[in-house]
Design an enzyme around this catalytic site. Structure first.
Site, short mmCIF file in Angstrom:
data_model
loop_
_atom_site.label_atom_id
_atom_site.label_comp_id
_atom_site.label_asym_id
_atom_site.label_seq_id
_atom_site.Cartn_x
_atom_site.Cartn_y
_atom_site.Cartn_z
N ASN A 137 -15.16 -12.22 19.61
CA ASN A 137 -13.97 -13.08 19.42
C ASN A 137 -14.20 -14.51 19.90
OD1 ASN A 137 -10.45 -13.09 20.50
ND2 ASN A 137 -11.29 -13.63 18.51
N ASP A 187 -23.29 -12.48 12.15
CA ASP A 187 -23.06 -13.01 13.50
C ASP A 187 -24.02 -14.17 13.79
OD1 ASP A 187 -22.79 -13.44 16.18
OD2 ASP A 187 -23.53 -11.47 16.79
N CYS A 197 -14.03 -9.48 15.37
CA CYS A 197 -15.50 -9.46 15.40
C CYS A 197 -15.92 -8.89 16.76
CB CYS A 197 -16.09 -10.84 15.12
SG CYS A 197 -15.63 -12.11 16.31
N CYS A 253 -16.88 -16.41 17.96
CA CYS A 253 -17.58 -17.08 16.85
C CYS A 253 -16.86 -16.86 15.52
CB CYS A 253 -19.03 -16.61 16.75
SG CYS A 253 -20.02 -16.93 18.23
N ARG A 254 -17.02 -15.66 14.93
CA ARG A 254 -16.55 -15.46 13.57
C ARG A 254 -15.04 -15.28 13.47
NH1 ARG A 254 -20.39 -10.52 12.58
NH2 ARG A 254 -19.90 -10.38 14.81
N SER A 255 -14.43 -14.40 14.28
CA SER A 255 -13.00 -14.13 14.08
C SER A 255 -12.11 -15.32 14.43
CB SER A 255 -12.55 -12.85 14.81
OG SER A 255 -12.77 -12.91 16.18
P1 4NP Z 1 -18.77 -12.99 17.39
O1 4NP Z 1 -20.22 -13.35 17.96
O2 4NP Z 1 -18.71 -11.47 17.35
O3 4NP Z 1 -18.78 -13.57 16.02
O4 4NP Z 1 -17.78 -13.61 18.33
C1 4NP Z 1 -20.72 -12.83 19.17
C2 4NP Z 1 -20.36 -13.41 20.35
C3 4NP Z 1 -20.89 -12.94 21.54
C4 4NP Z 1 -21.78 -11.88 21.52
C5 4NP Z 1 -22.12 -11.29 20.33
C6 4NP Z 1 -21.59 -11.77 19.15
N1 4NP Z 1 -22.35 -11.41 22.74
O5 4NP Z 1 -23.19 -10.50 22.69
O6 4NP Z 1 -22.01 -11.93 23.82
#
Ligand code: 4NP
Length: 156
Positions: free
Chosen positions: A14, A127, A11, A16-18
């Site tokens: 790395n 997300d 994702c 939240c989702r993955s």
């Molecule tokens: P992820 O979520 O892609 O599911 O881990 C996010 C985590 C951090 C950010 C964006 C999405 N960020 O912009 O910091």
């Protein structure tokens, strides 16, 4: 016995989702007694959170679903990953666009949306990072559970 097949969940950050997808995958192959045939990891497209633990809401979601032994620190995807992993599974269309752009020529990884294996047809795993609460994280967990089950049934 042939080599383990390797899956990399990807994702943006790395955190939240993955990590949730990876925790679900590891928990599923363990419960199904097929951990000798599969392995999983997760990685980010961007280095915003390298070496961080998953978002506290992701940790809470993973633990409250009974997975108590998951630990992972965020890392960014590398060129080698496209050669090492059999599948690289992204969460949304932007992830897939980026993965296809980064994929080195001649690398073996099959790039797909994890959600294409969801029998309920919810293809995009949104997300939840900017949400105010954990609700979106629990939804991510449900989508990952259905999709990982579908993936393992398809590729058993
Ligand atoms: P992820 O979520 O892609 O599911 O881990 C996010 C985590 C951090 C950010 C964006 C999405 N960020 O912009 O910091």
């Amino acid at each position: 016995m042939s080599e383990r097949r390797k899956v990399l969940m990807v994702c943006l950050g790395n955190i939240c989702r993955s990590p949730i997808a990876e925790a679900v995958f590891i928990s599923s192959i363990t419960q199904m007694n097929i951990a000798n045939r599969w392995s999983a990891d997760s990685a980010a497209l961007r280095g915003y959170h390298v070496n961080s633990m998953p978002d506290t809401r992701a940790q809470e979601t993973i633990k409250s679903n009974g997975i108590t032994n998951y630990s992972h620190l965020a890392r960014t995807i590398t060129d080698d990953d496209f050669h090492d992993f059999d599948w690289i599974l992204g969460m949304d269309d932007f992830n897939i666009t980026e993965l296809n752009r980064m994929k080195p020529e001649g690398s073996k990884a099959q790039i797909e949306l994890l959600g294409r294996y969801d029998p309920e047809g919810e293809v995009i795993i949104r997300d939840p990072f900017y949400d105010r609460d954990s609700t979106g994280f629990f939804k991510v967990f449900e989508q990952c559970s259905r999709s990982v089950k579908g993936f393992l049934e398809t590729h058993q």
